[in-house]
Design a protein around this motif. Structure first.
Motif, PDB file in Angstrom:
ATOM      1  N   ALA A  58      17.838  57.074  94.750  1.00  0.00           N
ATOM      2  CA  ALA A  58      16.608  57.409  94.032  1.00  0.00           C
ATOM      3  C   ALA A  58      15.525  56.381  94.300  1.00  0.00           C
ATOM      4  O   ALA A  58      14.347  56.732  94.482  1.00  0.00           O
ATOM      5  CB  ALA A  58      16.893  57.507  92.536  1.00  0.00           C
ATOM      6  N   PHE A  59      15.912  55.110  94.337  1.00  0.00           N
ATOM      7  CA  PHE A  59      14.933  54.058  94.606  1.00  0.00           C
ATOM      8  C   PHE A  59      14.336  54.216  96.002  1.00  0.00           C
ATOM      9  O   PHE A  59      13.110  54.138  96.176  1.00  0.00           O
ATOM     10  CB  PHE A  59      15.593  52.686  94.472  1.00  0.00           C
ATOM     11  CG  PHE A  59      14.799  51.581  95.096  1.00  0.00           C
ATOM     12  CD1 PHE A  59      13.632  51.128  94.519  1.00  0.00           C
ATOM     13  CD2 PHE A  59      15.218  51.007  96.291  1.00  0.00           C
ATOM     14  CE1 PHE A  59      12.878  50.121  95.118  1.00  0.00           C
ATOM     15  CE2 PHE A  59      14.487  49.999  96.890  1.00  0.00           C
ATOM     16  CZ  PHE A  59      13.307  49.552  96.301  1.00  0.00           C
ATOM     17  N   LEU A  60      15.178  54.434  96.998  1.00  0.00           N
ATOM     18  CA  LEU A  60      14.673  54.559  98.368  1.00  0.00           C
ATOM     19  C   LEU A  60      13.777  55.783  98.507  1.00  0.00           C
ATOM     20  O   LEU A  60      12.756  55.744  99.198  1.00  0.00           O
ATOM     21  CB  LEU A  60      15.841  54.614  99.346  1.00  0.00           C
ATOM     22  CG  LEU A  60      16.659  53.324  99.446  1.00  0.00           C
ATOM     23  CD1 LEU A  60      17.900  53.534 100.302  1.00  0.00           C
ATOM     24  CD2 LEU A  60      15.817  52.183 100.011  1.00  0.00           C
ATOM     25  N   ALA A  61      14.140  56.875  97.832  1.00  0.00           N
ATOM     26  CA  ALA A  61      13.282  58.059  97.867  1.00  0.00           C
ATOM     27  C   ALA A  61      11.936  57.782  97.213  1.00  0.00           C
ATOM     28  O   ALA A  61      10.900  58.307  97.646  1.00  0.00           O
ATOM     29  CB  ALA A  61      13.987  59.226  97.171  1.00  0.00           C
ATOM     30  N   SER A  62      11.928  56.932  96.183  1.00  0.00           N
ATOM     31  CA  SER A  62      10.665  56.592  95.513  1.00  0.00           C
ATOM     32  C   SER A  62       9.740  55.806  96.430  1.00  0.00           C
ATOM     33  O   SER A  62       8.536  55.730  96.171  1.00  0.00           O
ATOM     34  CB  SER A  62      10.941  55.780  94.238  1.00  0.00           C
ATOM     35  OG  SER A  62      11.286  54.430  94.529  1.00  0.00           O
ATOM     36  N   ARG A  63      10.305  55.231  97.493  1.00  0.00           N
ATOM     37  CA  ARG A  63       9.500  54.516  98.483  1.00  0.00           C
ATOM     38  C   ARG A  63       9.003  55.458  99.589  1.00  0.00           C
ATOM     39  O   ARG A  63       8.477  55.000 100.604  1.00  0.00           O
ATOM     40  CB  ARG A  63      10.323  53.376  99.093  1.00  0.00           C
ATOM     41  CG  ARG A  63      10.628  52.221  98.125  1.00  0.00           C
ATOM     42  CD  ARG A  63       9.380  51.441  97.767  1.00  0.00           C
ATOM     43  NE  ARG A  63       9.620  50.311  96.899  1.00  0.00           N
ATOM     44  CZ  ARG A  63       9.836  49.063  97.315  1.00  0.00           C
ATOM     45  NH1 ARG A  63       9.845  48.784  98.614  1.00  0.00           N
ATOM     46  NH2 ARG A  63      10.019  48.096  96.445  1.00  0.00           N
ATOM     47  N   GLY A  64       9.220  56.755  99.401  1.00  0.00           N
ATOM     48  CA  GLY A  64       8.714  57.732 100.365  1.00  0.00           C
ATOM     49  C   GLY A  64       9.667  58.052 101.496  1.00  0.00           C
ATOM     50  O   GLY A  64       9.279  58.732 102.456  1.00  0.00           O
ATOM     51  N   LEU A  65      10.911  57.607 101.403  1.00  0.00           N
ATOM     52  CA  LEU A  65      11.892  57.833 102.452  1.00  0.00           C
ATOM     53  C   LEU A  65      12.636  59.144 102.232  1.00  0.00           C
ATOM     54  O   LEU A  65      12.817  59.599 101.099  1.00  0.00           O
ATOM     55  CB  LEU A  65      12.896  56.684 102.492  1.00  0.00           C
ATOM     56  CG  LEU A  65      12.323  55.338 102.930  1.00  0.00           C
ATOM     57  CD1 LEU A  65      13.197  54.193 102.459  1.00  0.00           C
ATOM     58  CD2 LEU A  65      12.165  55.309 104.457  1.00  0.00           C
TER      59      LEU A  65
END
Length: 227
Positions: A58-65
């Motif tokens: 979830a964190f990495l997706a929040s960075r646009g990944l």
């Protein structure tokens, strides 16, 4: 109970004496993963293998990944989907990764490797090689031999093991000690060892903690590039 025999599906269902509090579920991304992201170490299609409840995904997706989170425990994936709607979560066997051939540019292994037997580790690295593109980066965290004997670790991994297994198809750029943040205070950890393993937790006295009082566990941090 031998910690190597723990059923992760039962753990995620809360069907063990530990209840629903997972030692590795801090309700947020691992600080070391945040540091890697801040340094631009995640690019392209990202695989979070052994994603558990999906905090790092979830964190990495929040960075646009673009992130795919895979785990062998269906209950973990069900809960992860409820936590993060912008990640592709699925149940998968990490030693096979069928259907994901040649797909990923970056892999995060946040404490899966040390849950696998020696044979499984070799199968796992072969599967990761098949699932990634040439030049892909692997960021791996696993328990080191510095972990106290009383700590409930499936396996403790030597530097030589990592260099031999990962180094077969990947060029290791970094391999150094760091720490992994758990969800437990020292007393909660000792109680978990008493209840889950019916073992003496005396050897856990004096483990380092973070500013929130959570136990820090010694791990290896490895970064490697697929050849």
């Amino acid at each position: 109970m031998d910690v190597q025999d723990v059923d992760f599906e039962e753990l995620y269902q809360g069907a063990t004496p530990m209840g629903r509090k997972m030692p590795w579920d801090i309700g947020a991304p691992q600080p070391a993963v945040v540091a890697l992201a801040d340094a631009g170490e995640f690019t392209g299609e990202v695989l979070d293998i052994g994603c558990g409840l999906g905090n790092n995904s979830a964190f990495l997706a929040s960075r646009g990944l673009s992130v795919t989170g895979l785990d062998g425990a269906p209950s973990a994936i069900e809960q992860a989907r409820a936590r993060a709607r912008d990640v592709t979560f699925a149940v998968a066997d990490a030693t096979k990764l069928e259907g994901y051939e040649g797909r990923f540019d970056t892999v995060l292994d946040s404490a899966l490797y040390h849950c696998l037997s020696e044979e499984q580790r070799h199968q796992y690295l072969a599967a990761l090689t098949r699932a990634t593109r040439p030049g892909a980066r692997l960021h791996l965290f696993c328990f080191s031999p510095e972990v106290p004997d009383a700590f409930p670790a499936p396996y403790l991994i030597s530097e030589a093991n990592l260099r031999e297994t990962v180094g077969r198809d990947w060029t290791i750029e970094k391999l150094e000690p760091t720490v992994y943040t758990t969800s437990m205070t020292p007393e909660e950890l000792r109680q978990s060892v008493r209840v889950l393993l019916d073992a003496d937790p005396t050897g856990l006295t004096g483990m380092d903690t973070d500013a929130d009082g959570r136990v820090l566990v010694p791990v290896w941090q490895l970064t490697a590039v697929r050849r």
